[in-house]
Design a protein around this motif. Sequence first.
Motif, PDB file in Angstrom:
ATOM      1  N   ARG A  91     -26.399  53.531  32.343  1.00  0.00           N
ATOM      2  CA  ARG A  91     -24.985  53.668  31.960  1.00  0.00           C
ATOM      3  C   ARG A  91     -24.600  52.455  31.121  1.00  0.00           C
ATOM      4  O   ARG A  91     -25.351  51.467  31.069  1.00  0.00           O
ATOM      5  N   SER A 150     -20.163  44.208  42.462  1.00  0.00           N
ATOM      6  CA  SER A 150     -20.690  43.753  43.753  1.00  0.00           C
ATOM      7  C   SER A 150     -20.632  42.244  43.972  1.00  0.00           C
ATOM      8  O   SER A 150     -20.884  41.786  45.084  1.00  0.00           O
ATOM      9  N   VAL A 153     -25.603  49.852  49.497  1.00  0.00           N
ATOM     10  CA  VAL A 153     -24.386  50.313  48.831  1.00  0.00           C
ATOM     11  C   VAL A 153     -24.477  49.937  47.355  1.00  0.00           C
ATOM     12  O   VAL A 153     -24.602  48.755  47.022  1.00  0.00           O
ATOM     13  N   CYS A 154     -24.440  50.945  46.476  1.00  0.00           N
ATOM     14  CA  CYS A 154     -24.343  50.675  45.040  1.00  0.00           C
ATOM     15  C   CYS A 154     -23.014  51.252  44.554  1.00  0.00           C
ATOM     16  O   CYS A 154     -22.900  52.463  44.333  1.00  0.00           O
ATOM     17  N   PRO A 155     -22.016  50.403  44.407  1.00  0.00           N
ATOM     18  CA  PRO A 155     -20.685  50.904  44.045  1.00  0.00           C
ATOM     19  C   PRO A 155     -20.686  51.729  42.765  1.00  0.00           C
ATOM     20  O   PRO A 155     -20.033  52.782  42.711  1.00  0.00           O
ATOM     21  N   GLU A 156     -21.409  51.291  41.753  1.00  0.00           N
ATOM     22  CA  GLU A 156     -21.316  51.989  40.458  1.00  0.00           C
ATOM     23  C   GLU A 156     -21.937  53.384  40.521  1.00  0.00           C
ATOM     24  O   GLU A 156     -21.375  54.351  40.013  1.00  0.00           O
ATOM     25  N   SER A 186     -22.248  40.361  39.548  1.00  0.00           N
ATOM     26  CA  SER A 186     -21.921  41.755  39.211  1.00  0.00           C
ATOM     27  C   SER A 186     -20.408  41.967  39.240  1.00  0.00           C
ATOM     28  O   SER A 186     -19.735  41.547  40.192  1.00  0.00           O
ATOM     29  N   LYS A 190     -24.980  41.449  45.413  1.00  0.00           N
ATOM     30  CA  LYS A 190     -25.685  41.053  44.185  1.00  0.00           C
ATOM     31  C   LYS A 190     -24.781  40.089  43.414  1.00  0.00           C
ATOM     32  O   LYS A 190     -23.632  40.426  43.134  1.00  0.00           O
ATOM     33  N   SER A 219     -26.404  45.197  48.534  1.00  0.00           N
ATOM     34  CA  SER A 219     -26.321  45.846  47.221  1.00  0.00           C
ATOM     35  C   SER A 219     -27.667  46.523  46.956  1.00  0.00           C
ATOM     36  O   SER A 219     -28.729  45.870  46.994  1.00  0.00           O
ATOM     37  N   THR A 220     -27.630  47.812  46.681  1.00  0.00           N
ATOM     38  CA  THR A 220     -28.847  48.638  46.639  1.00  0.00           C
ATOM     39  C   THR A 220     -29.924  48.088  45.708  1.00  0.00           C
ATOM     40  O   THR A 220     -31.117  48.138  46.025  1.00  0.00           O
ATOM     41  N   CYS A 221     -29.521  47.531  44.553  1.00  0.00           N
ATOM     42  CA  CYS A 221     -30.536  47.084  43.578  1.00  0.00           C
ATOM     43  C   CYS A 221     -31.402  45.951  44.117  1.00  0.00           C
ATOM     44  O   CYS A 221     -32.525  45.752  43.657  1.00  0.00           O
ATOM     45  N   VAL A 232     -31.155  51.305  40.195  1.00  0.00           N
ATOM     46  CA  VAL A 232     -29.777  51.805  40.098  1.00  0.00           C
ATOM     47  C   VAL A 232     -28.932  50.998  39.111  1.00  0.00           C
ATOM     48  O   VAL A 232     -27.759  51.288  38.919  1.00  0.00           O
ATOM     49  N   ARG A 233     -29.532  49.987  38.497  1.00  0.00           N
ATOM     50  CA  ARG A 233     -28.725  49.147  37.600  1.00  0.00           C
ATOM     51  C   ARG A 233     -28.367  49.880  36.308  1.00  0.00           C
ATOM     52  O   ARG A 233     -28.989  50.890  35.963  1.00  0.00           O
TER      53      ARG A 233
HETATM   54  S1  SF4 Z   1     -23.233  48.066  41.241  1.00  0.00           S
HETATM   55 FE1  SF4 Z   1     -24.027  46.500  42.613  1.00  0.00          FE
HETATM   56  S2  SF4 Z   1     -25.680  47.525  43.722  1.00  0.00           S
HETATM   57 FE2  SF4 Z   1     -25.218  48.777  41.942  1.00  0.00          FE
HETATM   58  S3  SF4 Z   1     -26.663  48.067  40.417  1.00  0.00           S
HETATM   59 FE3  SF4 Z   1     -24.781  46.927  40.110  1.00  0.00          FE
HETATM   60  S4  SF4 Z   1     -25.094  45.044  41.293  1.00  0.00           S
HETATM   61 FE4  SF4 Z   1     -26.595  46.507  41.989  1.00  0.00          FE
END
Ligand code: SF4
Length: 315
Positions: A54, A109, A42-45, A106, A103, A9-11, A17-18
């Motif tokens: 956001r 994630s 990978v940051c899905p959001e 989440s 992460k 998870s990218t964060c 990216v949160r």
């Molecule tokens: S979607 Fe996943 S990777 Fe992106 S900020 Fe949220 S926890 Fe982190």
Amino acid sequence: MEKIKLGISTCLLGENVRYDGGHRLDRFLTDTLGQYVEYVPVCPEVECGLPVPRESMHLEGHPDSPHLVTTHTKQDMTDRMVRWAHKRVLKLEKENLYGFVFKSNSPSSGMERIRVYKDKGTPVKKGVGIFARIFMDHFPLLPVEDEGRLHDPEIRENFMERIFTLKRWRRVLSKKENRGNVVDFHTKHKLLIFSHSPKHYQTMGKLVARAKDLPLKELCQQYQTLLMESLKLKTTPKKNSNVLQHMMGYFKEQLSSDEKKELMEAIDHYRQSHIPLVAPITLINHYVRKYDQLYLKQQVYLNPHPLEQQLRNHV
Ligand code: SF4
């Protein structure tokens, strides 16, 4: 050494990216594990097109098939996320990943125990993040963990063991395929498998014994499934002590009664959690070298990857 590719998870890598514009940098993942692995973030959001910052989101509905909904304005992002996630896992197939670090907590994630809200009641912690679920369904045998669980030394050691074993196994698959390579791999991993699951050890032994009767592809598929399933089961001081005592049997002719007593004491102290696993293993490794015990010398259980070795200081 060729690095192992892990999704993450990218964060967790410190990227902002949160939803609130922040990150969740995890030093173990970047500084320690990062020496051995190459991360595929990978940051899905963000990757499904949402901005930074956001509105925060959470899961709503039934824990088995929840919706991803923004917390205040109640916009349903489920379809958008699901469509993107199905495409993303297909792209990830090309990355040849060895695992994924998610992460925790989440709604996109998180791999387990994610809060799912229903009406105005208290949320139940039974959900799985939308992307994490699609990833795990697509790659059922890949080792996955979240950064919160990886703070537990036993879970951390188990995760590393699965990743490094998968690396050794894929090396076998990448060679000119022959049954001898599978048998050789199994011989070297016997005690490791036994330390996780005596039942799998027996089943895999029988599978390898009839290696000649099975098409090679089927043999490899069945073996890989059993291997990853077995390593997922936790070792315990009791299971490890059984393996250590089994190994002690290889020296019954050579060790003096004092040496046997010392080794038995080390195993007992480990079983009672007074000393870490690395202590009796170091003693056995000493005898393996001293008496040139060829079978034990090749056991991965005694000679894991350096990172796996260090992690045994804490279990
Ligand atoms: S979607 Fe996943 S990777 Fe992106 S900020 Fe949220 S926890 Fe982190």
